[in-house]
Design a protein around this motif. Sequence first.
Motif, mmCIF file in Angstrom:
data_model
loop_
_atom_site.group_PDB
_atom_site.id
_atom_site.type_symbol
_atom_site.label_atom_id
_atom_site.label_comp_id
_atom_site.label_asym_id
_atom_site.label_seq_id
_atom_site.Cartn_x
_atom_site.Cartn_y
_atom_site.Cartn_z
ATOM 1 N N VAL A 81 0.920 -1.131 -0.001
ATOM 2 C CA VAL A 81 0.031 0.139 0.073
ATOM 3 C C VAL A 81 0.882 1.121 -0.092
ATOM 4 O O VAL A 81 2.273 1.086 0.352
ATOM 5 C CB VAL A 81 -1.093 0.098 1.191
ATOM 6 N N PRO A 82 0.346 2.349 -0.273
ATOM 7 C CA PRO A 82 1.070 3.423 -0.403
ATOM 8 C C PRO A 82 1.742 3.804 1.095
ATOM 9 O O PRO A 82 1.140 3.973 1.962
ATOM 10 C CB PRO A 82 0.021 4.516 -0.671
ATOM 11 N N ARG A 83 3.289 4.106 1.075
ATOM 12 C CA ARG A 83 3.777 4.081 2.147
ATOM 13 C C ARG A 83 3.473 5.403 3.027
ATOM 14 O O ARG A 83 3.642 5.694 4.401
ATOM 15 C CB ARG A 83 5.385 3.804 1.963
ATOM 16 N N LYS A 84 3.133 6.507 2.156
ATOM 17 C CA LYS A 84 2.968 7.668 3.100
ATOM 18 C C LYS A 84 1.836 7.688 3.914
ATOM 19 O O LYS A 84 1.958 8.055 5.025
ATOM 20 C CB LYS A 84 2.651 8.778 1.716
ATOM 21 N N TRP A 85 0.534 6.777 3.305
ATOM 22 C CA TRP A 85 -0.546 6.823 4.420
ATOM 23 C C TRP A 85 -0.304 5.891 5.562
ATOM 24 O O TRP A 85 -0.772 6.006 6.530
ATOM 25 C CB TRP A 85 -1.714 6.199 3.694
ATOM 26 N N PRO A 131 9.687 0.256 8.243
ATOM 27 C CA PRO A 131 9.827 -0.355 6.909
ATOM 28 C C PRO A 131 9.175 0.931 6.134
ATOM 29 O O PRO A 131 9.742 0.961 4.745
ATOM 30 C CB PRO A 131 8.987 -1.495 6.949
ATOM 31 N N ALA A 132 8.107 1.272 6.379
ATOM 32 C CA ALA A 132 7.352 2.552 5.405
ATOM 33 C C ALA A 132 8.484 3.625 5.216
ATOM 34 O O ALA A 132 8.349 4.085 4.095
ATOM 35 C CB ALA A 132 6.116 2.958 6.081
ATOM 36 N N PHE A 133 9.040 3.846 6.050
ATOM 37 C CA PHE A 133 10.039 5.310 5.759
ATOM 38 C C PHE A 133 11.031 4.867 4.942
ATOM 39 O O PHE A 133 11.336 5.865 4.255
ATOM 40 C CB PHE A 133 10.206 5.774 7.360
ATOM 41 N N GLU A 134 11.582 4.049 5.272
ATOM 42 C CA GLU A 134 12.845 3.524 4.215
ATOM 43 C C GLU A 134 12.364 3.592 2.673
ATOM 44 O O GLU A 134 13.071 4.061 1.902
ATOM 45 C CB GLU A 134 13.624 2.222 4.763
ATOM 46 N N GLY A 135 11.265 2.699 2.497
ATOM 47 C CA GLY A 135 10.917 2.681 1.315
ATOM 48 C C GLY A 135 10.237 4.057 0.607
ATOM 49 O O GLY A 135 10.563 4.426 -0.375
ATOM 50 N N SER A 345 13.552 -1.227 -4.617
ATOM 51 C CA SER A 345 12.576 -0.535 -4.077
ATOM 52 C C SER A 345 11.409 -1.757 -3.893
ATOM 53 O O SER A 345 10.404 -1.388 -3.179
ATOM 54 C CB SER A 345 11.757 0.415 -5.206
ATOM 55 N N ASN A 346 11.253 -2.805 -4.777
ATOM 56 C CA ASN A 346 10.125 -3.678 -4.789
ATOM 57 C C ASN A 346 10.278 -4.617 -3.445
ATOM 58 O O ASN A 346 9.106 -5.050 -3.064
ATOM 59 C CB ASN A 346 10.175 -4.431 -5.860
ATOM 60 N N VAL A 347 11.172 -4.538 -2.592
ATOM 61 C CA VAL A 347 11.571 -5.346 -1.678
ATOM 62 C C VAL A 347 11.988 -4.592 -0.487
ATOM 63 O O VAL A 347 12.251 -4.825 0.801
ATOM 64 C CB VAL A 347 12.462 -6.472 -1.934
ATOM 65 N N ILE A 348 12.046 -3.137 -0.637
ATOM 66 C CA ILE A 348 13.003 -2.503 0.508
ATOM 67 C C ILE A 348 12.223 -2.551 1.895
ATOM 68 O O ILE A 348 12.645 -2.660 2.779
ATOM 69 C CB ILE A 348 13.452 -1.048 0.100
ATOM 70 N N SER A 349 11.007 -2.448 2.041
ATOM 71 C CA SER A 349 10.184 -2.218 3.164
ATOM 72 C C SER A 349 10.190 -3.565 3.866
ATOM 73 O O SER A 349 10.316 -3.637 4.881
ATOM 74 C CB SER A 349 8.585 -2.154 2.796
ATOM 75 N N LYS A 350 10.042 -4.610 3.129
ATOM 76 C CA LYS A 350 10.106 -6.262 3.592
ATOM 77 C C LYS A 350 11.582 -6.388 4.131
ATOM 78 O O LYS A 350 11.821 -6.894 5.451
ATOM 79 C CB LYS A 350 9.744 -7.121 2.787
#
Length: 416
Positions: A81-85, A131-135, A345-350
């Motif tokens: 989902v959008p990390r900003k939110w 995780p959301a902030f790094e992505g 970018s497709n795995v950075i949050s995980k």
Amino acid sequence: MSEANHTTRSTTREILRDPVIQRLTIARSFVSLANGMLPVALSFTILELLHSATDLGLILGAETLTMVLAILFAGVLADRVPRKWLLVASDGLFGVSMLASGILAVFAIKQLLFYALAAVLIGFADALFVPAFEGWAQQVIPPDKRQQASAVRSVYRNLGSIAGPFLAALLVATISAPWALAVAGLFPLVGGVIFMKMPSGSNAKVLTTSLLSELRSGWGAFRSRTWIWTIDLQFAIWHVVIWAPLMVLGPVLAEHYYHGATSWALIWAGVGIGGVAGGVIAFKYHPRFPVRTGTIAMVALMPVMVLLAFHANIWLTSTAAILGGAGLEFFGALWSYSFQTHVPSNVISKVASFDFLASVGFLPIGLALAVPLSRLVSVEGVFLIGAGYLLISAFIVLLVPSVRQLPRTPPTDTSE
């Protein structure tokens, strides 16, 4: 050749005029202030209301345990989902939880369950943020501005760690601890509202894979990057032999050999001042091998550990704390930059969630073992063990080629 290799370093003026970094700084400064206020406001509120250090420990434990348990789920969510939110939601949960706890305490509600549930929400908010902030930062902040943005983050975070406790103490003394907690809860809400106007990034895509498949994907990406899990292994032990003793045994030393809470606050103020300095250094200095340089900088914590062990003069110890704080935050800025630059970018949050879990997951164990270990080898012995670990672990970690040789920019573009 990646685009990042052709970008030139942005000037200080360009960075500070960037609207995204300006809004990010303002929004996160409010949250950092609340983070600085929370330990003082919450501790005095619970002790004043419930008169139990055990209950306070249960509340703090509920927050930490929730954060550890939720971090992997949060990493998968942040890639879906959008990390900003998620960041806005994190600020909202953080603020509402503190505000609700403060209001309950103002009305003298003494049920422990309510405050424990609020702590669970704070822990979940923390899990969402990491995780959301790094992505989000990778998607929104250009490569040539990432290290400076991380440096600015170090500065406002440490300013909050300095100003927050003093503001909370002032409110506790002039009004009451519950009102201090309620006021602290307003700041993340303001920060969240400001952050709502930030760009979203581009990870909003529909994924049809299962949660388990996503976790396997994140684990594979994490495991394949030796430089990440090597540093995480170093920090897993670091949290047990350094951070946990500082949290638990530091006040004991301050009480017996210095001037109690005042001296301990002075030492932590030194860490915060050093953190600001470390952020400023990271803003200007861009080493060719950031992880190697950051690992060496972490050894700067060694002097304050030794001085605490030998009960050195408080002013000398506080000065050493400045050096340690600078090394810690300088490493943090370089690590965040390297993470955003080298992880796709497709795995950075995980990957960020596994990174956080691996490095911080043993902290509760460290907190539980600090006192028993001090009885076995003495409080002073624990701090000397920590000092030795800083030097030895840095030497061992730097033997790993991917840690020592990770370049500033990747040979191929990993942002897509």
